[in-house]
Write a protein that holds these residues in place. Structure first.
Motif, PDB file in Angstrom:
ATOM      1  N   GLU A 174      63.681  57.301  43.906  1.00  9.32           N
ATOM      2  CA  GLU A 174      64.004  57.194  45.327  1.00  9.32           C
ATOM      3  C   GLU A 174      65.497  57.002  45.584  1.00  9.32           C
ATOM      4  N   ASP A 175      66.221  56.384  44.628  1.00 10.91           N
ATOM      5  CA  ASP A 175      67.658  56.173  44.804  1.00 10.91           C
ATOM      6  C   ASP A 175      68.485  57.387  44.384  1.00 10.91           C
ATOM      7  N   GLY A 176      67.822  58.470  43.997  1.00 10.47           N
ATOM      8  CA  GLY A 176      68.520  59.686  43.607  1.00 10.47           C
ATOM      9  C   GLY A 176      68.819  59.789  42.126  1.00 10.47           C
ATOM     10  N   SER A 177      68.468  58.783  41.359  1.00 12.72           N
ATOM     11  CA  SER A 177      68.698  58.817  39.917  1.00 12.72           C
ATOM     12  C   SER A 177      67.600  59.636  39.233  1.00 12.72           C
ATOM     13  N   THR A 178      67.897  60.080  38.014  1.00 17.34           N
ATOM     14  CA  THR A 178      66.953  60.909  37.263  1.00 17.34           C
ATOM     15  C   THR A 178      66.039  60.041  36.417  1.00 17.34           C
ATOM     16  N   PRO A 179      64.729  60.273  36.469  1.00 16.24           N
ATOM     17  CA  PRO A 179      63.796  59.502  35.643  1.00 16.24           C
ATOM     18  C   PRO A 179      64.141  59.609  34.162  1.00 16.24           C
ATOM     19  N   GLN A 180      63.929  58.554  33.422  1.00 20.55           N
ATOM     20  CA  GLN A 180      64.236  58.533  32.000  1.00 20.55           C
ATOM     21  C   GLN A 180      63.443  59.595  31.253  1.00 20.55           C
ATOM     22  N   GLY A 181      64.140  60.304  30.362  1.00 20.84           N
ATOM     23  CA  GLY A 181      63.498  61.330  29.561  1.00 20.84           C
ATOM     24  C   GLY A 181      63.508  62.708  30.196  1.00 20.84           C
ATOM     25  N   TYR A 182      64.111  62.846  31.368  1.00 18.71           N
ATOM     26  CA  TYR A 182      64.150  64.132  32.068  1.00 18.71           C
ATOM     27  C   TYR A 182      65.599  64.545  32.339  1.00 18.71           C
ATOM     28  N   THR A 183      65.786  65.823  32.640  1.00 18.90           N
ATOM     29  CA  THR A 183      67.085  66.359  33.043  1.00 18.90           C
ATOM     30  C   THR A 183      66.939  66.996  34.410  1.00 18.90           C
ATOM     31  N   PHE A 184      67.707  66.509  35.377  1.00 18.78           N
ATOM     32  CA  PHE A 184      67.634  67.077  36.725  1.00 18.78           C
ATOM     33  C   PHE A 184      68.551  68.289  36.812  1.00 18.78           C
ATOM     34  N   VAL A 185      68.033  69.359  37.386  1.00 18.19           N
ATOM     35  CA  VAL A 185      68.782  70.610  37.500  1.00 18.19           C
ATOM     36  C   VAL A 185      68.924  71.006  38.962  1.00 18.19           C
ATOM     37  N   SER A 186      70.163  71.166  39.396  1.00 24.42           N
ATOM     38  CA  SER A 186      70.454  71.710  40.726  1.00 24.42           C
ATOM     39  C   SER A 186      71.756  72.483  40.592  1.00 24.42           C
ATOM     40  N   ARG A 187      71.638  73.798  40.569  1.00 19.67           N
ATOM     41  CA  ARG A 187      72.819  74.630  40.325  1.00 19.67           C
ATOM     42  C   ARG A 187      72.750  75.887  41.185  1.00 19.67           C
ATOM     43  N   THR A 188      73.867  76.206  41.822  1.00 23.83           N
ATOM     44  CA  THR A 188      73.976  77.393  42.668  1.00 23.83           C
ATOM     45  C   THR A 188      74.943  78.386  42.037  1.00 23.83           C
ATOM     46  N   THR A 189      74.546  79.643  41.997  1.00 20.59           N
ATOM     47  CA  THR A 189      75.374  80.700  41.431  1.00 20.59           C
ATOM     48  C   THR A 189      75.620  81.793  42.465  1.00 20.59           C
ATOM     49  N   PRO A 190      76.849  81.955  42.943  1.00 21.17           N
ATOM     50  CA  PRO A 190      77.146  83.039  43.882  1.00 21.17           C
ATOM     51  C   PRO A 190      76.976  84.405  43.224  1.00 21.17           C
ATOM     52  N   ILE A 191      76.309  85.316  43.927  1.00 16.48           N
ATOM     53  CA  ILE A 191      76.141  86.688  43.459  1.00 16.48           C
ATOM     54  C   ILE A 191      77.207  87.594  44.073  1.00 16.48           C
ATOM     55  N   GLY A 192      77.571  87.302  45.314  1.00 18.97           N
ATOM     56  CA  GLY A 192      78.587  88.095  45.993  1.00 18.97           C
ATOM     57  C   GLY A 192      78.955  87.465  47.315  1.00 18.97           C
ATOM     58  N   THR A 193      80.067  87.912  47.887  1.00 28.38           N
ATOM     59  CA  THR A 193      80.542  87.383  49.173  1.00 28.38           C
ATOM     60  C   THR A 193      80.843  88.524  50.137  1.00 28.38           C
ATOM     61  N   LYS A 194      80.802  88.199  51.421  1.00 32.80           N
ATOM     62  CA  LYS A 194      81.118  89.195  52.456  1.00 32.80           C
ATOM     63  C   LYS A 194      81.868  88.516  53.589  1.00 32.80           C
ATOM     64  N   LEU A 195      83.022  89.050  53.928  1.00 33.46           N
ATOM     65  CA  LEU A 195      83.811  88.541  55.055  1.00 33.46           C
ATOM     66  C   LEU A 195      83.329  89.238  56.316  1.00 33.46           C
ATOM     67  N   THR A 196      82.693  88.484  57.213  1.00 35.40           N
ATOM     68  CA  THR A 196      82.109  89.104  58.407  1.00 35.40           C
ATOM     69  C   THR A 196      83.042  89.055  59.612  1.00 35.40           C
ATOM     70  N   SER A 197      83.985  88.122  59.631  1.00 35.76           N
ATOM     71  CA  SER A 197      84.985  88.076  60.706  1.00 35.76           C
ATOM     72  C   SER A 197      86.169  87.251  60.233  1.00 35.76           C
ATOM     73  N   SER A 198      87.342  87.549  60.767  1.00 37.84           N
ATOM     74  CA  SER A 198      88.527  86.807  60.353  1.00 37.84           C
ATOM     75  C   SER A 198      89.646  86.959  61.367  1.00 37.84           C
ATOM     76  N   SER A 199      90.502  85.960  61.387  1.00 35.05           N
ATOM     77  CA  SER A 199      91.737  85.983  62.169  1.00 35.05           C
ATOM     78  C   SER A 199      92.782  85.269  61.322  1.00 35.05           C
ATOM     79  N   ALA A 200      93.911  84.940  61.904  1.00 34.54           N
ATOM     80  CA  ALA A 200      94.980  84.332  61.122  1.00 34.54           C
ATOM     81  C   ALA A 200      94.533  83.058  60.410  1.00 34.54           C
ATOM     82  N   ASP A 201      93.838  82.169  61.124  1.00 34.53           N
ATOM     83  CA  ASP A 201      93.473  80.874  60.548  1.00 34.53           C
ATOM     84  C   ASP A 201      91.978  80.588  60.556  1.00 34.53           C
ATOM     85  N   HIS A 202      91.158  81.605  60.795  1.00 29.58           N
ATOM     86  CA  HIS A 202      89.711  81.405  60.818  1.00 29.58           C
ATOM     87  C   HIS A 202      89.023  82.555  60.077  1.00 29.58           C
ATOM     88  N   ALA A 203      87.906  82.247  59.449  1.00 33.18           N
ATOM     89  CA  ALA A 203      87.144  83.274  58.729  1.00 33.18           C
ATOM     90  C   ALA A 203      85.677  82.865  58.656  1.00 33.18           C
TER      91      ALA A 203
END
Length: 282
Positions: A174-203
């Motif tokens: 409940e406190d977010g820690s991993t139970p003993q004897g286990y490995t917690f996995v949370s991983r994100t892998t980008p496949i690609g990106t797309k710029l849909t709009s942009s200006s000088a200081d915003h994207a």
């Protein structure tokens, strides 16, 4: 992770003349139901399927080489690399994204559209990491990637999301820690990106991702599974870097699952511990 195949499913006995049921004719097996492109249950692997796969790969390689040679022959004299990328928008730019980090997160992205896409990809990795389930580490990540004026708002919102009940649902204590004897996995892998709009200081950048989430270990009731999703980030250039103003997520695009056999809990835990991540560039 995919369902097991049943060799020979739907196969009728062949006659001596090569046809089905001794009729001398070849029967075409149609899908069992509308919209089922696989015709119900999948057939098992066979040598013919392997041959088709090999031939297909060879054909693709030949086509790719031919296309590359054609592109070189048809390009006008003096055409630079920037012109070639216009015909292949998903190709990597080849530019290094950053030379520094902030709290272990890449920082100091270029004040360009490519820089915004690189920032979004790396921020997606940070926001999808296992560290987000720890309050102090989560706050440090938010400080590094969120625009300063909205950090407190993001902290408050995520504190309400990462509740003891939510932690328990993904297999953690409940406190977010991993139970003993286990490995917690949370991983994100980008496949690609797309710029849909942009200006000088915003994207606005969309990041297509694959992700892993779960608990690796014997008798885990929350085994590691994968998912596909697209993150949309609105970024603003502030204090010499791109920072997130808003962040949203939707499911997909999701490919058809393959026939890969799921690894054991030990193999999955070992892989997560031994294989490091990357700094992503557009």
């Amino acid at each position: 992770m995919s369902l097991g195949d049943e060799p020979g499913y739907g196969d009728a006995p062949r006659g001596e003349d090569g046809g089905y049921g001794g009729t001398g004719q070849t029967r075409t097996r149609l899908p069992d139901r509308a919209g089922d492109v696989y015709g119900g249950a999948r057939r098992g692997r066979s040598s013919s399927r392997s041959l088709v796969t090999v031939v297909g790969v060879v054909v693709l390689l030949i086509a790719a080489i031919a296309f590359a040679n054609r592109g070189d022959d048809e390009s006008a004299p003096g055409t630079g690399d920037s012109d070639k990328t216009k015909t292949a928008p998903t190709a990597a730019s080849g530019e290094q994204p950053v030379q520094s980090t902030a709290g272990g997160i890449p920082a100091g992205f270029a004040h360009t559209g490519q820089g915004a896409q690189s920032a979004a990809a790396n921020y997606a990795v940070a926001l999808g990491s296992a560290e987000m389930f720890n309050k102090s580490k989560r706050d440090a990540i938010l400080t590094a990637v969120i625009i300063p004026s909205r950090v407190a708002e993001f902290e408050s919102s995520l504190d309400k999301a990462y509740t003891p009940g939510f932690n328990k649902n993904v297999g953690l204590n409940e406190d977010g820690s991993t139970p003993q004897g286990y490995t917690f996995v949370s991983r994100t892998t980008p496949i690609g990106t797309k710029l849909t709009s942009s200006s000088a200081d915003h994207a606005t950048v969309e990041v297509w991702c694959s992700g892993l989430l779960g608990l690796a270990g014997d008798n885990s009731t929350n085994p590691v599974t994968n998912g596909w999703f697209t993150i949309t980030m609105k970024l603003e250039w502030t204090s010499g870097d791109w920072k997130i103003v808003t962040h949203s997520q939707k499911d997909g695009p999701t490919p058809v699952p393959g026939d890969d056999r799921a690894s054991s809990a030990d193999d999955m835990a070992k892989a997560v511990e031994e294989y490091g991540g990357f700094t992503y560039a557009r």
